[in-house]
Write an enzyme that holds these catalytic residues in place. Structure first.
Site, PDB file in Angstrom:
ATOM      1  N   ASP A 476     -17.506  -1.271  -2.305  1.00 37.58           N
ATOM      2  CA  ASP A 476     -16.406  -1.931  -3.013  1.00 37.58           C
ATOM      3  C   ASP A 476     -16.663  -1.957  -4.521  1.00 37.58           C
ATOM      4  O   ASP A 476     -17.804  -1.770  -4.978  1.00 37.58           O
ATOM      5  CB  ASP A 476     -16.263  -3.356  -2.472  1.00 37.58           C
ATOM      6  CG  ASP A 476     -14.833  -3.860  -2.536  1.00 37.58           C
ATOM      7  OD1 ASP A 476     -14.042  -3.314  -3.309  1.00 37.58           O
ATOM      8  OD2 ASP A 476     -14.513  -4.823  -1.809  1.00 37.58           O
ATOM      9  N   CYS A 522     -13.672   1.489  -1.843  1.00 33.56           N
ATOM     10  CA  CYS A 522     -12.617   0.500  -1.989  1.00 33.56           C
ATOM     11  C   CYS A 522     -12.768  -0.026  -3.403  1.00 33.56           C
ATOM     12  O   CYS A 522     -13.878  -0.107  -3.920  1.00 33.56           O
ATOM     13  CB  CYS A 522     -12.878  -0.597  -0.958  1.00 33.56           C
ATOM     14  SG  CYS A 522     -11.943  -2.109  -1.227  1.00 33.56           S
ATOM     15  N   ASP A 544      -5.379  -3.647  -0.511  1.00 32.54           N
ATOM     16  CA  ASP A 544      -5.634  -4.945   0.136  1.00 32.54           C
ATOM     17  C   ASP A 544      -4.374  -5.454   0.814  1.00 32.54           C
ATOM     18  O   ASP A 544      -4.403  -6.457   1.508  1.00 32.54           O
ATOM     19  CB  ASP A 544      -6.100  -5.978  -0.899  1.00 32.54           C
ATOM     20  CG  ASP A 544      -7.591  -5.858  -1.188  1.00 32.54           C
ATOM     21  OD1 ASP A 544      -8.264  -5.073  -0.500  1.00 32.54           O
ATOM     22  OD2 ASP A 544      -8.075  -6.555  -2.097  1.00 32.54           O
TER      23      ASP A 544
HETATM   24  C1  GLA Z   1     -12.086  -6.741  -2.053  1.00 33.74           C
HETATM   25  C2  GLA Z   1     -11.703  -5.742  -0.996  1.00 33.74           C
HETATM   26  C3  GLA Z   1     -11.447  -6.449   0.320  1.00 33.74           C
HETATM   27  C4  GLA Z   1     -12.685  -7.225   0.725  1.00 33.74           C
HETATM   28  C5  GLA Z   1     -13.070  -8.173  -0.391  1.00 33.74           C
HETATM   29  C6  GLA Z   1     -14.396  -8.842  -0.101  1.00 33.74           C
HETATM   30  O1  GLA Z   1     -11.011  -7.563  -2.362  1.00 33.74           O
HETATM   31  O2  GLA Z   1     -10.611  -5.005  -1.400  1.00 33.74           O
HETATM   32  O3  GLA Z   1     -11.106  -5.518   1.319  1.00 33.74           O
HETATM   33  O4  GLA Z   1     -13.716  -6.347   1.020  1.00 33.74           O
HETATM   34  O5  GLA Z   1     -13.197  -7.511  -1.639  1.00 33.74           O
HETATM   35  O6  GLA Z   1     -14.777  -9.685  -1.119  1.00 33.74           O
END
Ligand code: GLA
Length: 774
Positions: A476, A522, A544
């Site tokens: 992420d 991500c 998201d």
């Molecule tokens: C981001 C990602 C989510 C999740 C959160 C966790 O927002 O896009 O999918 O993994 O972080 O903190």
């Protein structure tokens, strides 16, 4: 496939030609990019100039002269008469900005020209060839190489640029584009894919007119604001008709795409690293190379263009070990528990998921340090033993015993000021002495320009990855960059690009050491959805936002540039957490299945009847996984804003998704058409049996039943948990020709009558149709 017959260079893919020539003055004139030509002589494509107009500048070289401003060029310079947007701006050794690169020599090679530190499309077959054109500045010993690579089967040509300083004085690059092309027409629209957090890659089409349009990012990543991919479309082009050119960039940082219509009916297009805050010094003997620009062309509309991009990405960008691989069905813990979980809770959820057929259980954020909210502990990847007494190994072993693989979330590029890492190494984060750094999601970015920081992250991650069986990483990255500064750089204009080079080095090390761990990237969803990331991670969390109606726009936008195999898409609970929209479970699946399917919900809140439905969904997805993940995508043209139709075709199987975002009162009688089925073959058509909650009928239910029931009452809620209504299905045989022509669908519910032959879609309704050759 690449030929040189002085002065013409010709590149040919399966269906396309790209042609340019060396001008008598040494620059390169772009002649043609389009469907294959049978011609041998390209004189007819050359610009015919006998005089410049008024204030035009004449470029003279011996006997030859030209008017660069009036030519369609392959690349251009500054200060010699071309006043359009320049692809290159260099502070030359003499302190001036004038450069004049002219033809020196060429080389044709098999395969690709490797890059030292950038991801470059992979040559997976024998039909990949490259052409390197060397240009030299007229005054200084500075080489500019234009590299063209053709990917024959995908109908893709890529371009990139290298500059090598052979002069003893330093030069400074302020702008260097990967690709520039001039086209002799201006009647194009520009399609871009824009948005922001939870509304990524919405398609926008605008007419081009005099002047310059720029699509770019300055956030430090490719961004959710403007995807690096753009499409130029001749006016009137639609999904199955018309001329369009697709341009994308294998890069994850600040990108820049410019389209300029000049005063003599020419259109200039370029893309590359954003010149915003960019300056790169180059000493004698040093080389700078740009990321790779990806070009394709279609004269049969957007579907063909997208199919070329998809085929190219699946064959030449996706890491080899994951190409055409069955991508697992995920259950992700984030929307189920956020930070509030322990081993027991996770295992209970995992057990239920495994019974439904889920293949990969992903533990998202919150498993390490004191991370019970997003204010703390980012960067401290030591397992929280209070939450996970058995450690990651205990959890991972149990998940594997349930028959599933185990995946883990990291945010490697970040740190919370409230963390052990920050206390021990504040200097690892990006900030500027004397300024209070701006926070994003309570965190700072780690300085990936710094080798020591990269080594630290690598070691931290390896310790975790070696501690348990981890089959998948969710990588992420949750903020944009500010306070750009790295003490390791001699020149802060190098910051943004050096960060991205550092990121690629880190990804390279992790993927080389752990080649079988699949990475899904991500960045708050689709904030870094680009070909650079896809080179290391075969799939990306698209957004998201899991609301299927929003996803119709997000996934459709992405589909113009990227295949379903890259698009991670999950079914979550309804009403949706961000839009509060209540959508049927069937539609959540029908949209998520046109990507890499997953579920992101606490199964505790799913009724027994819905669990049965999820089981059936997963069975269907597994049966047709190749179609869903690797099928050829057709977006159906629709002038009706409330309907979308997508089709996937893989060998003899076809799946069509029919989505209704809003229902019409007294709806039209509908005909459903398929695309590209074989006219003379017979097919079996079946709609996927899906049910519908009785509660959708609201108070109507008390008119239909002999007894009066409160539609909002406890009895109704109880019945809804165990009983649903079956939606009308279709099942028949027909020829490909008939199906391409279209079949008449059953009537939609319109309030006057209902039986089991009535299709019930309502708002947000949808249905899948499965078609197989008999
Ligand atoms: C981001 C990602 C989510 C999740 C959160 C966790 O927002 O896009 O999918 O993994 O972080 O903190």
């Amino acid at each position: 496939m690449i030929t040189f017959e002085n002065p013409y260079f010709k590149i040919g893919t399966k269906d396309l030609n790209y042609i340019f020539r060396i001008l008598p003055t040494g620059q390169l004139e772009h002649l043609y990019f389009g469907k294959k030509l049978i011609d041998q002589d390209y004189k007819a494509l050359e610009t015919k100039l006998t005089a410049g107009a008024g204030s035009t500048i004449e470029y003279t070289e011996g006997e030859s002269k030209t008017y660069l401003d009036l030519m369609t060029l392959e690349y251009s310079g500054i200060g010699k008469g071309d006043f359009r947007l320049s692809p290159i701006e260099i502070k030359m050794p003499d302190g001036s900005y004038v450069n004049d690169f002219v033809y020196d020599s060429y080389q044709i090679i098999d395969g690709i020209v490797e890059s030292k530190d950038l991801p470059i499309s992979r040559a997976n077959d024998q039909q990949v060839k490259s052409l390197v054109i060397k240009l030299i500045d007229k005054k200084f010993k500075i080489e500019l190489k234009l590299i063209y690579t053709l990917f024959f089967n995908s109908n893709v040509i890529t371009r990139r640029t290298q500059i090598i300083n052979q002069d003893k004085h330093e030069l400074v690059i302020r702008k260097i584009m990967s690709m520039m092309i001039d086209l002799p027409e201006t009647d194009y629209d520009l399609m871009t894919f824009d948005g922001g957090w939870i509304k990524e890659t919405h398609k926008h089409l605008r007419p081009l007119t005099y002047g310059t349009y720029i699509n770019d990012s300055t956030t430090g990543n490719s961004s959710n604001r403007h995807n690096p991919g753009i499409i130029l479309a001749k006016k009137g082009t639609h999904e199955d008709y018309g001329v369009c050119i697709g341009v994308n960039l294998v890069y994850s940082g600040n990108h820049y795409e410019a389209v300029q219509i000049s005063n003599h009916g020419l259109m200039r297009v370029m893309n590359g690293i954003n010149p915003h805050c960019f300056e790169w010094p180059l000493k004698q003997g040093e080389l700078f190379e740009t990321p790779e620009s990806v070009l394709t062309y279609s004269n049969q509309g957007f579907n063909t263009l997208s199919q070329s991009f998809h085929e190219f990405i699946n064959a030449h960008i996706t890491p080899r070990q994951f190409q055409q691989m069955n991508r697992p069905i995920v259950l992700n813990s984030w929307e189920a528990f956020f930070f509030d979980f322990n081993q027991n809770k996770l295992q209970k959820l995992a057990k239920k998921a495994s019974k439904l057929g889920v293949e990969l259980f992903v533990l998202d954020d919150g498993w390490f340090g004191t991370r019970s909210n997003d204010h703390q502990a980012l960067g401290d990847y030591d397992v929280n033993k209070k939450k996970l007494p058995g450690g990651l190994k205990g959890l991972s072993d149990n998940i594997h015993h349930m028959g599933m693989n185990f995946g883990l979330w990291f945010e490697p590029e970040m740190v919370n000021p409230q963390s052990k890492l920050f206390i021990n190494h504040p200097e690892y984060s990006i900030q500027i002495e004397g300024r209070i750094p701006a926070l994003g999601r309570n965190q700072l970015v780690l300085d990936l320009c710094n080798q020591e920081v990269r080594d630290y992250i690598y070691t931290q991650m390896s310790v975790v990855l070696d501690s348990a069986q981890i089959d998948y990483i969710k990588w992420d990255m949750n903020r944009h960059m500010t306070d750009m500064y790295s003490k390791t750089l001699t020149h802060q204009g190098m910051f943004f690009h050096s960060y991205i080079l550092g990121l690629y080095e880190l990804l390279n090390r992790i993927t080389t050491q752990y080649p079988n761990i699949m990475i899904e990237t991500c960045s708050s969803g689709g904030n870094r959805y680009d070909l650079g990331m896809l080179y290391y991670s075969p799939q990306i969390w698209a957004s998201d936002n899991t609301d299927p109606i929003e996803r119709l726009s997000i996934q459709e936008g992405l589909s113009y540039l990227y295949p379903q195999s890259t698009m991670s898409a999950h079914v979550s609970l309804a009403p949706h957490a961000q839009t509060l929209r209540k959508t049927p479970l069937s539609t959540r699946f029908n949209v998520a299945s046109f990507g890499i399917l997953g579920y992101e919900l606490d199964l505790k809140y799913v009724s027994p009847i819905e669990k049965k439905e999820i089981k059936k969904q997963i069975e269907l997805y597994k049966k047709y996984r190749n179609v869903f993940q690797y099928g050829k995508l057709y977006r159906h043209n629709s002038t009706d804003v409330h309907h979308k139709i997508w089709q996937l075709s893989y060998k003899d199987s076809h799946i069509l998704g029919n989505y209704q975002t809003l229902s019409d009162a007294s709806p039209n009688l509908e005909t459903l058409k398929f695309k590209d089925l074989e006219d003379s073959k017979m097919y079996q058509v079946d709609s996927f049996q899906q049910s519908m909650s009785i509660s959708r009928f609201g108070h109507l239910i008390s008119h239909a039943l002999p007894i009066k029931i409160n539609f909002n009452g406890a009895i109704m809620r109880l019945i809804s948990k165990y009983k649903q209504l079956d939606n009308a299905t279709e099942s028949f045989k027909a020829s490909g020709r008939l199906l391409n022509h279209g079949f008449k669908m059953k009537q939609q519910f319109m309030g006057t009558w209902y039986n089991d032959q009535t299709r019930i879609l309502g708002d947000y309704g949808s249905q899948l149709y499965i078609v197989g050759k008999i």
